[in-house]
Design an enzyme around this catalytic site. Sequence first.
Site, PDB file in Angstrom:
ATOM      1  N   THR A  61      29.893  -6.863  32.689  1.00  0.00           N
ATOM      2  CA  THR A  61      29.221  -8.158  32.591  1.00  0.00           C
ATOM      3  C   THR A  61      29.543  -9.023  33.802  1.00  0.00           C
ATOM      4  O   THR A  61      28.750  -9.874  34.198  1.00  0.00           O
ATOM      5  CB  THR A  61      29.632  -8.872  31.293  1.00  0.00           C
ATOM      6  OG1 THR A  61      29.378  -8.002  30.190  1.00  0.00           O
ATOM      7  CG2 THR A  61      28.856 -10.156  31.091  1.00  0.00           C
ATOM      8  N   TYR A 149      38.572   1.127  27.106  1.00  0.00           N
ATOM      9  CA  TYR A 149      37.184   0.716  26.850  1.00  0.00           C
ATOM     10  C   TYR A 149      36.370   1.957  26.547  1.00  0.00           C
ATOM     11  O   TYR A 149      36.111   2.772  27.422  1.00  0.00           O
ATOM     12  CB  TYR A 149      36.643  -0.028  28.075  1.00  0.00           C
ATOM     13  CG  TYR A 149      35.273  -0.655  27.921  1.00  0.00           C
ATOM     14  CD1 TYR A 149      34.599  -0.694  26.709  1.00  0.00           C
ATOM     15  CD2 TYR A 149      34.654  -1.237  29.024  1.00  0.00           C
ATOM     16  CE1 TYR A 149      33.357  -1.280  26.590  1.00  0.00           C
ATOM     17  CE2 TYR A 149      33.411  -1.832  28.925  1.00  0.00           C
ATOM     18  CZ  TYR A 149      32.759  -1.853  27.711  1.00  0.00           C
ATOM     19  OH  TYR A 149      31.518  -2.428  27.595  1.00  0.00           O
ATOM     20  N   LYS A 177      38.715  -1.661  23.444  1.00  0.00           N
ATOM     21  CA  LYS A 177      37.417  -2.332  23.339  1.00  0.00           C
ATOM     22  C   LYS A 177      36.457  -1.261  22.852  1.00  0.00           C
ATOM     23  O   LYS A 177      36.135  -0.311  23.564  1.00  0.00           O
ATOM     24  CB  LYS A 177      36.964  -2.919  24.671  1.00  0.00           C
ATOM     25  CG  LYS A 177      35.594  -3.604  24.576  1.00  0.00           C
ATOM     26  CD  LYS A 177      35.112  -4.143  25.917  1.00  0.00           C
ATOM     27  CE  LYS A 177      33.714  -4.749  25.772  1.00  0.00           C
ATOM     28  NZ  LYS A 177      33.154  -5.196  27.084  1.00  0.00           N
ATOM     29  N   VAL A 217      35.578  -8.489  22.224  1.00  0.00           N
ATOM     30  CA  VAL A 217      35.346  -8.765  23.650  1.00  0.00           C
ATOM     31  C   VAL A 217      33.839  -8.935  23.769  1.00  0.00           C
ATOM     32  O   VAL A 217      33.090  -7.962  23.714  1.00  0.00           O
ATOM     33  CB  VAL A 217      35.847  -7.627  24.556  1.00  0.00           C
ATOM     34  CG1 VAL A 217      35.547  -7.952  26.021  1.00  0.00           C
ATOM     35  CG2 VAL A 217      37.345  -7.398  24.363  1.00  0.00           C
TER      36      VAL A 217
END
EC number: 4.3.3.7
Length: 307
Positions: A61, A149, A177, A217
């Site tokens: 992001t 992640y 995550k 998150v």
Amino acid sequence: MTHDHPVAADRAVSRPFGRVLTAMVTPFTSDGSLDLDGAVRLANHLVDEQGNDALVLNGTTGESPTTTDAEKERLIRAVVEAIGDRARVVAGVGTNDTRHTIELAASAEKAGAHGLLVVTPYYNKPPQSGLVRHFTAVADATGLPIMLYDIPHRSGVPIETETLVRLAEHDRIVAVKDAKGDLTATSWVTSRTDLAFYSGEDSLVLPALAVGGVGVVGTSTHFTGALTQRMIEAYDAGDPGTALALHRRLLPLSTGIFRTQGTILVKAALAALGLPAGPVRPPLVDATPDEIAQLRADCAAAGLELP
């Protein structure tokens, strides 16, 4: 907030990065260069106005594929200095090259990050033994706590349950995550390890809490961080009805922010609100008028008015 029953108390101890983290966009100036002043303003807004416990910098992001290593370090340094002890900074350092990831981890640690987000190596599709070797090498090379992640729809490879259980044995691998979208797999890992599971999908925070998750998150949390905090607090306090009502209120934006690539719409909404954002870098493209009109409708449905 008080913890007056055992379930809430047990859940409260396993949140190494708090409840609500936002994967912050990286503001750019109109010519596409790094806007450090804007990043500081945005970080302060996300902590002070949106109630984020931590910020993830240099994630997807944050357009990490198109920011340089030097830009990444400068961004971490500026934000850490700006928010002080009001929130934590987790630095995205994951790449599909173990050596480069270790270099970025060292740079982030030197710049003052409080933790690291390490994504599954993407595109080259390593086997599970390669994932263990990669994540362990990074964890061995840093003194910082690590959040893995797991996002197979982008990386091409899931971190399998047995792999996560094995990685949980490392002292510095403390969180995940979780963007796998498989709550059964999440259930097995949370039942077998002490890993703190943060939903990597904005719309699955509440169901993730029900199977042992601890927070999020987020992307839409640029705008809904405070409400998301209230939802998690309600769940923790034994008030699932309030949590469900907030989940439903957030749903138009927690899903709508991903009608196209999330960064594009976050930056469009931030710009509409007069907050630092700037353009996206290619190969991303800025939101079209039709996309912005739909974004306004999604925001309105979640109770957020865009000018």
